[in-house]
Design a protein around this motif. Structure first.
Motif, short mmCIF file in Angstrom:
data_model
loop_
_atom_site.label_atom_id
_atom_site.label_comp_id
_atom_site.label_asym_id
_atom_site.label_seq_id
_atom_site.Cartn_x
_atom_site.Cartn_y
_atom_site.Cartn_z
N GLU A 104 5.58 -4.94 2.31
CA GLU A 104 4.35 -5.71 2.08
C GLU A 104 3.37 -5.36 3.19
O GLU A 104 3.73 -5.32 4.36
N GLY A 105 2.13 -5.07 2.82
CA GLY A 105 1.13 -4.74 3.82
C GLY A 105 -0.25 -5.14 3.35
O GLY A 105 -0.41 -5.74 2.28
N HIS A 111 6.20 1.32 -1.65
CA HIS A 111 7.60 1.72 -1.46
C HIS A 111 7.60 2.90 -0.50
O HIS A 111 6.89 3.88 -0.72
N LEU A 112 8.40 2.78 0.57
CA LEU A 112 8.40 3.77 1.63
C LEU A 112 9.80 4.17 2.04
O LEU A 112 10.75 3.40 1.89
N HIS A 127 5.17 5.58 -2.25
CA HIS A 127 4.67 5.32 -3.61
C HIS A 127 3.83 4.06 -3.54
O HIS A 127 4.29 3.01 -3.09
N ARG A 128 2.59 4.22 -3.95
CA ARG A 128 1.66 3.09 -4.03
C ARG A 128 1.39 2.81 -5.49
O ARG A 128 0.84 3.68 -6.19
#
Length: 130
Positions: A104-105, A111-112, A127-128
């Motif tokens: 969460e940002g 997804h990292l 993935h954004r």
């Protein structure tokens, strides 16, 4: 904005084997190899209009990762983030930071994954949702 990113390697064949497996997850093919006029080998991975390059340092000094830098590879799905990470670890990379997954940002959920290549360069799969 960027044309290419180039990193150094102390063992070009080991690095080629590593990135062939890792970038193969993203659909990237075998790199174009070029030996420059002073004898250093460079590898050019070209995919979807972008270039990621690996080179033996032309100044004759050892390749070193840059502290604080990260190179991010765009992934098509959260599953591809995990596959990129797993391919990197299986090929001799080192998993760093949290396990692959959602974060969460300020830009929402991404997804990292993060890992170090065999020369210590920090790599991210991202993935954004779009």
């Amino acid at each position: 904005m960027l044309n290419h990113v180039m990193i150094g390697s102390n063992d070009i064949e080991r690095t080629k084997a590593f990135y062939n497996k890792v970038l193969g997850v993203l659909g990237c093919r075998e790199p174009m190899a070029h030996v420059n006029d002073t004898g250093q080998t460079r590898l050019f991975y070209i995919h979807n209009g972008h270039t990621f390059s690996v080179s033996e340092p032309i100044n004759g000094k050892p390749a070193e990762p840059s502290n604080g830098s990260t190179i991010g590879f765009l992934c098509d799905s959260p599953e591809q983030v995990v596959a990129l990470h797993d391919a990197a670890v299986a090929a001799g990379g080192t998993s760093v930071e949290d396990p692959p997954g959602p974060r969460e940002g300020s830009m929402g959920v991404m997804h990292l994954c993060y890992f170090l290549d065999p020369d210590g360069h920090k790599i991210c799969g991202i993935h954004r949702p779009g």
